[in-house]
Design a protein around this motif. Sequence first.
Motif, PDB file in Angstrom:
ATOM      1  N   ILE A   1      95.713 -12.542  67.562  1.00 53.03           N
ATOM      2  CA  ILE A   1      95.149 -11.703  68.612  1.00 53.03           C
ATOM      3  C   ILE A   1      94.928 -10.337  67.976  1.00 53.03           C
ATOM      4  N   SER A   2      93.734  -9.828  68.125  1.00 53.76           N
ATOM      5  CA  SER A   2      93.436  -8.512  67.558  1.00 53.76           C
ATOM      6  C   SER A   2      92.710  -7.669  68.593  1.00 53.76           C
ATOM      7  N   PHE A   3      92.755  -6.372  68.385  1.00 56.69           N
ATOM      8  CA  PHE A   3      92.082  -5.459  69.315  1.00 56.69           C
ATOM      9  C   PHE A   3      91.974  -4.097  68.651  1.00 56.69           C
ATOM     10  N   VAL A   4      91.186  -3.249  69.275  1.00 59.77           N
ATOM     11  CA  VAL A   4      91.099  -1.861  68.821  1.00 59.77           C
ATOM     12  C   VAL A   4      91.998  -1.021  69.718  1.00 59.77           C
ATOM     13  N   MET A   5      92.905  -0.268  69.118  1.00 57.34           N
ATOM     14  CA  MET A   5      93.703   0.687  69.880  1.00 57.34           C
ATOM     15  C   MET A   5      92.839   1.918  70.067  1.00 57.34           C
ATOM     16  N   GLY A   6      92.520   2.202  71.331  1.00 55.15           N
ATOM     17  CA  GLY A   6      91.619   3.302  71.637  1.00 55.15           C
ATOM     18  C   GLY A   6      90.207   2.802  71.836  1.00 55.15           C
ATOM     19  N   LEU A   7      89.266   3.674  71.591  1.00 53.18           N
ATOM     20  CA  LEU A   7      87.854   3.361  71.784  1.00 53.18           C
ATOM     21  C   LEU A   7      87.119   3.612  70.484  1.00 53.18           C
ATOM     22  N   GLY A   8      86.424   2.602  69.989  1.00 60.23           N
ATOM     23  CA  GLY A   8      85.585   2.803  68.809  1.00 60.23           C
ATOM     24  C   GLY A   8      84.423   3.725  69.163  1.00 60.23           C
TER      25      GLY A   8
END
Length: 252
Positions: free
Chosen positions: A116-123
């Motif tokens: 499971i992966s994600f971006v912490m914050g907003l790209g």
Amino acid sequence: MRRNQAIAILVVLPLLLATGGCGGDAGATEAAVTIAFEHLANDVPIVLGSETPYTNAAGNEFGTTRLSYFVSALTLTLTDGTEVTASGAHYVDHETDETRTYVLPVGVATGDLAQISFVMGLGPDLNVTGAFTSPPESLMEWPEMMGGGYHYMKFEGRYVDDADEPFNFMTHSGGLNGTDYSFEVVLDATGREVTEGATFILEMNLEEWFADPDTWDLNDYFNETHRGIMGDADAQASLMANGATVFSLGAP
Ligand SMILES: [Cu+2]
């Protein structure tokens, strides 16, 4: 007219059959998946308040009064290589229960999970002033004079400083003056399975923001002459580095 309608049905029907009627691959089963957010400090679920029950790596006693943040581009990858990304961002506020469950807006193929992966914050693509038009997301706005967009995180609380006095801190992170400090988090999810209605627990371990690789003595970051870190590029870069070990997956 009746003849035209009949032709239309004849044209549409095979299309529906070909797509299985749900837009997915014929034969593949898709599941609704939920991500549940849990917030820990020193391995126990946090309780918001002005007390200072937790300890960071530098030995500072601290507590938290507010925790809100964005995750985006949440992606599930199966062991067979199938990958599904939920586009957009999800806002989490510890105090608002409904924000702590995220029903992914896309179906996920069933099967064994790899990560499971994600971006912490907003790209950069999402971190654009005006992208959120209503609260609570819009309340995360980042000052235009610091580059605009939105806070990635507001982690606020109180710590006991070197004078043995309580001092309020605001660990606010975000993109600063055009520099992107969002980062991808990749969590090993082997041994877990995507099934219909599956829920995966995403834990944020708060004290880890202040450690590994950079140990934060909060006295250095939050004091009378340096009350905040929003304009401090070194601090933002340090949170980005420390953030790699902040998250974990909860027990299945
Ligand atoms: Cu701020």
